[in-house]
Design a protein around this motif. Structure first.
Motif, PDB file in Angstrom:
ATOM      1  N   VAL A   1     -16.458  26.370  -8.138  1.00 34.89           N
ATOM      2  CA  VAL A   1     -15.961  24.762  -8.834  1.00 34.89           C
ATOM      3  C   VAL A   1     -15.586  25.852 -10.383  1.00 34.89           C
ATOM      4  O   VAL A   1     -14.587  25.222 -10.774  1.00 34.89           O
ATOM      5  N   ARG A   2     -16.446  26.332 -10.944  1.00 37.74           N
ATOM      6  CA  ARG A   2     -15.527  27.761 -12.067  1.00 37.74           C
ATOM      7  C   ARG A   2     -14.807  28.189 -11.308  1.00 37.74           C
ATOM      8  O   ARG A   2     -14.013  28.609 -12.757  1.00 37.74           O
ATOM      9  N   ALA A   3     -15.177  29.061 -10.550  1.00 39.85           N
ATOM     10  CA  ALA A   3     -13.332  29.765 -10.092  1.00 39.85           C
ATOM     11  C   ALA A   3     -12.781  29.301  -9.963  1.00 39.85           C
ATOM     12  O   ALA A   3     -11.449  30.131 -10.133  1.00 39.85           O
ATOM     13  N   MET A   4     -12.685  28.388  -9.407  1.00 41.44           N
ATOM     14  CA  MET A   4     -11.923  27.593  -9.153  1.00 41.44           C
ATOM     15  C   MET A   4     -10.669  26.870 -10.155  1.00 41.44           C
ATOM     16  O   MET A   4      -9.767  26.786 -11.026  1.00 41.44           O
ATOM     17  N   ILE A   5     -12.044  26.628 -11.388  1.00 50.35           N
ATOM     18  CA  ILE A   5     -10.720  25.619 -12.874  1.00 50.35           C
ATOM     19  C   ILE A   5     -10.988  27.513 -13.507  1.00 50.35           C
ATOM     20  O   ILE A   5      -9.279  27.030 -13.895  1.00 50.35           O
ATOM     21  N   ARG A   6     -11.253  28.529 -13.350  1.00 46.10           N
ATOM     22  CA  ARG A   6     -10.504  29.484 -14.161  1.00 46.10           C
ATOM     23  C   ARG A   6      -9.346  30.280 -13.491  1.00 46.10           C
ATOM     24  O   ARG A   6      -8.544  30.490 -13.884  1.00 46.10           O
ATOM     25  N   ASP A   7      -9.265  29.808 -11.941  1.00 47.18           N
ATOM     26  CA  ASP A   7      -7.600  30.026 -11.973  1.00 47.18           C
ATOM     27  C   ASP A   7      -6.617  28.919 -11.403  1.00 47.18           C
ATOM     28  O   ASP A   7      -5.466  29.629 -11.768  1.00 47.18           O
ATOM     29  N   LEU A   8      -6.983  28.442 -12.480  1.00 50.87           N
ATOM     30  CA  LEU A   8      -6.180  27.166 -12.713  1.00 50.87           C
ATOM     31  C   LEU A   8      -5.032  27.677 -13.915  1.00 50.87           C
ATOM     32  O   LEU A   8      -3.886  26.842 -14.548  1.00 50.87           O
ATOM     33  N   ASN A   9      -5.882  28.494 -14.953  1.00 59.01           N
ATOM     34  CA  ASN A   9      -5.023  29.251 -15.986  1.00 59.01           C
ATOM     35  C   ASN A   9      -5.099  28.112 -16.758  1.00 59.01           C
ATOM     36  O   ASN A   9      -3.458  28.075 -17.082  1.00 59.01           O
ATOM     37  N   ILE A  10      -5.801  27.085 -17.256  1.00 61.75           N
ATOM     38  CA  ILE A  10      -6.054  25.913 -17.970  1.00 61.75           C
ATOM     39  C   ILE A  10      -5.437  25.959 -19.284  1.00 61.75           C
ATOM     40  O   ILE A  10      -4.861  25.794 -20.126  1.00 61.75           O
ATOM     41  N   VAL A  11      -5.461  27.571 -19.816  1.00 66.06           N
ATOM     42  CA  VAL A  11      -4.949  28.419 -21.179  1.00 66.06           C
ATOM     43  C   VAL A  11      -3.721  29.137 -21.272  1.00 66.06           C
ATOM     44  O   VAL A  11      -3.773  28.588 -22.404  1.00 66.06           O
ATOM     45  N   GLN A  12      -3.092  28.839 -20.577  1.00 62.80           N
ATOM     46  CA  GLN A  12      -1.832  28.868 -20.132  1.00 62.80           C
ATOM     47  C   GLN A  12      -1.062  27.938 -20.562  1.00 62.80           C
ATOM     48  O   GLN A  12       0.335  27.778 -20.560  1.00 62.80           O
TER      49      GLN A  12
ATOM     50  N   LYS B   1      -3.240  14.290 -16.573  1.00 61.38           N
ATOM     51  CA  LYS B   1      -2.891  14.202 -15.065  1.00 61.38           C
ATOM     52  C   LYS B   1      -3.273  14.885 -13.950  1.00 61.38           C
ATOM     53  O   LYS B   1      -4.054  14.491 -13.192  1.00 61.38           O
ATOM     54  N   LYS B   2      -3.604  16.455 -14.356  1.00 58.23           N
ATOM     55  CA  LYS B   2      -3.798  17.151 -13.416  1.00 58.23           C
ATOM     56  C   LYS B   2      -4.773  17.226 -13.309  1.00 58.23           C
ATOM     57  O   LYS B   2      -4.923  17.948 -11.853  1.00 58.23           O
ATOM     58  N   LEU B   3      -5.862  17.227 -14.180  1.00 61.44           N
ATOM     59  CA  LEU B   3      -7.537  17.779 -13.657  1.00 61.44           C
ATOM     60  C   LEU B   3      -8.001  16.201 -12.969  1.00 61.44           C
ATOM     61  O   LEU B   3      -8.779  17.016 -12.677  1.00 61.44           O
ATOM     62  N   ASN B   4      -7.579  14.774 -13.536  1.00 59.40           N
ATOM     63  CA  ASN B   4      -8.773  14.414 -13.351  1.00 59.40           C
ATOM     64  C   ASN B   4      -8.883  13.787 -12.314  1.00 59.40           C
ATOM     65  O   ASN B   4      -9.814  13.624 -11.835  1.00 59.40           O
ATOM     66  N   PRO B   5      -8.042  14.386 -10.908  1.00 48.38           N
ATOM     67  CA  PRO B   5      -8.300  14.532  -9.300  1.00 48.38           C
ATOM     68  C   PRO B   5      -9.275  14.723  -9.037  1.00 48.38           C
ATOM     69  O   PRO B   5     -10.192  14.956  -8.263  1.00 48.38           O
ATOM     70  N   LEU B   6      -8.958  16.190  -9.875  1.00 48.20           N
ATOM     71  CA  LEU B   6     -10.019  17.266  -9.281  1.00 48.20           C
ATOM     72  C   LEU B   6     -11.674  17.029  -9.502  1.00 48.20           C
ATOM     73  O   LEU B   6     -12.636  16.926  -8.439  1.00 48.20           O
TER      74      LEU B   6
ATOM     75  N   PRO C   1     -23.519  21.298 -16.655  1.00 43.60           N
ATOM     76  CA  PRO C   1     -23.012  23.433 -17.454  1.00 43.60           C
ATOM     77  C   PRO C   1     -21.413  23.229 -16.784  1.00 43.60           C
ATOM     78  O   PRO C   1     -20.587  23.767 -17.335  1.00 43.60           O
ATOM     79  N   MET C   2     -20.926  23.046 -15.782  1.00 45.36           N
ATOM     80  CA  MET C   2     -19.599  22.954 -15.212  1.00 45.36           C
ATOM     81  C   MET C   2     -18.537  21.885 -15.714  1.00 45.36           C
ATOM     82  O   MET C   2     -17.483  22.739 -16.235  1.00 45.36           O
ATOM     83  N   LEU C   3     -18.814  20.584 -16.489  1.00 46.85           N
ATOM     84  CA  LEU C   3     -18.019  20.290 -17.272  1.00 46.85           C
ATOM     85  C   LEU C   3     -18.205  20.511 -18.886  1.00 46.85           C
ATOM     86  O   LEU C   3     -17.102  20.632 -19.180  1.00 46.85           O
ATOM     87  N   ARG C   4     -19.394  21.086 -18.890  1.00 49.77           N
ATOM     88  CA  ARG C   4     -19.179  22.109 -20.153  1.00 49.77           C
ATOM     89  C   ARG C   4     -18.554  22.950 -20.691  1.00 49.77           C
ATOM     90  O   ARG C   4     -17.498  23.319 -21.099  1.00 49.77           O
ATOM     91  N   HIS C   5     -18.132  23.559 -19.417  1.00 51.85           N
ATOM     92  CA  HIS C   5     -17.262  25.152 -18.709  1.00 51.85           C
ATOM     93  C   HIS C   5     -15.295  24.643 -18.858  1.00 51.85           C
ATOM     94  O   HIS C   5     -14.933  25.011 -19.552  1.00 51.85           O
ATOM     95  N   VAL C   6     -15.431  23.308 -18.132  1.00 53.75           N
ATOM     96  CA  VAL C   6     -14.172  22.535 -18.717  1.00 53.75           C
ATOM     97  C   VAL C   6     -13.720  22.669 -20.121  1.00 53.75           C
ATOM     98  O   VAL C   6     -12.627  22.341 -20.751  1.00 53.75           O
ATOM     99  N   ASN C   7     -15.196  21.929 -20.558  1.00 58.32           N
ATOM    100  CA  ASN C   7     -14.061  21.096 -21.737  1.00 58.32           C
ATOM    101  C   ASN C   7     -14.178  22.683 -23.210  1.00 58.32           C
ATOM    102  O   ASN C   7     -13.202  22.594 -24.126  1.00 58.32           O
ATOM    103  N   LEU C   8     -14.769  23.486 -22.543  1.00 57.25           N
ATOM    104  CA  LEU C   8     -14.698  24.857 -23.710  1.00 57.25           C
ATOM    105  C   LEU C   8     -13.492  25.969 -22.861  1.00 57.25           C
ATOM    106  O   LEU C   8     -13.283  26.170 -23.850  1.00 57.25           O
ATOM    107  N   THR C   9     -12.976  25.627 -22.007  1.00 61.53           N
ATOM    108  CA  THR C   9     -11.795  26.186 -21.505  1.00 61.53           C
ATOM    109  C   THR C   9     -10.635  24.990 -22.148  1.00 61.53           C
ATOM    110  O   THR C   9      -9.538  25.728 -22.583  1.00 61.53           O
ATOM    111  N   LEU C  10     -10.792  23.665 -22.357  1.00 70.01           N
ATOM    112  CA  LEU C  10      -9.857  23.447 -22.244  1.00 70.01           C
ATOM    113  C   LEU C  10      -9.301  23.448 -24.329  1.00 70.01           C
ATOM    114  O   LEU C  10      -8.270  23.009 -25.358  1.00 70.01           O
ATOM    115  N   LYS C  11     -10.478  23.495 -25.038  1.00 66.33           N
ATOM    116  CA  LYS C  11     -10.613  23.783 -26.427  1.00 66.33           C
ATOM    117  C   LYS C  11      -9.877  25.024 -26.731  1.00 66.33           C
ATOM    118  O   LYS C  11      -9.403  25.269 -27.872  1.00 66.33           O
ATOM    119  N   ARG C  12     -10.303  25.815 -26.024  1.00 69.20           N
ATOM    120  CA  ARG C  12      -9.704  27.473 -26.299  1.00 69.20           C
ATOM    121  C   ARG C  12      -8.252  27.176 -26.331  1.00 69.20           C
ATOM    122  O   ARG C  12      -7.813  27.605 -26.419  1.00 69.20           O
TER     123      ARG C  12
END
Length: 73
Positions: free
Chosen positions: A17-28, A39-44, A62-73
């Motif tokens: 799941v963390r790898a999939m979040i990383r592959d989404l390139n949310i930072v971009q 709208k893109k992340l909520n269904p996932l 831990p997975m949700l914390r990873h999403v939050n930190l990724t959004l924060k970046r």
């Protein structure tokens, strides 16, 4: 002797799941508004929480914390 199984997300499942979040390139996604990102992340996230968090939601923290930190970046 009693053997039991704790139905929760395995470490390898959380890792994928963390790898999939990383592959989404949310930072971009800086060109999108926060509403568009939601709208893109909520269904996932709802799917993962519904599937993996059915019995042990605390293991998803831990997975949700990873999403939050990724959004924060």
């Amino acid at each position: 002797m009693f053997c039991s199984i704790a139905p929760a997300a395995s470490p390898s499942a959380l890792k994928s799941v963390r790898a999939m979040i990383r592959d989404l390139n949310i930072v971009q996604w800086t060109h999108l508004s926060l509403a568009d990102i939601a709208k893109k992340l909520n269904p996932l996230l709802r799917g993962w929480i519904g599937y993996y968090g059915r019995y042990a939601r605390s293991q998803l923290e831990p997975m949700l914390r990873h999403v939050n930190l990724t959004l924060k970046r």
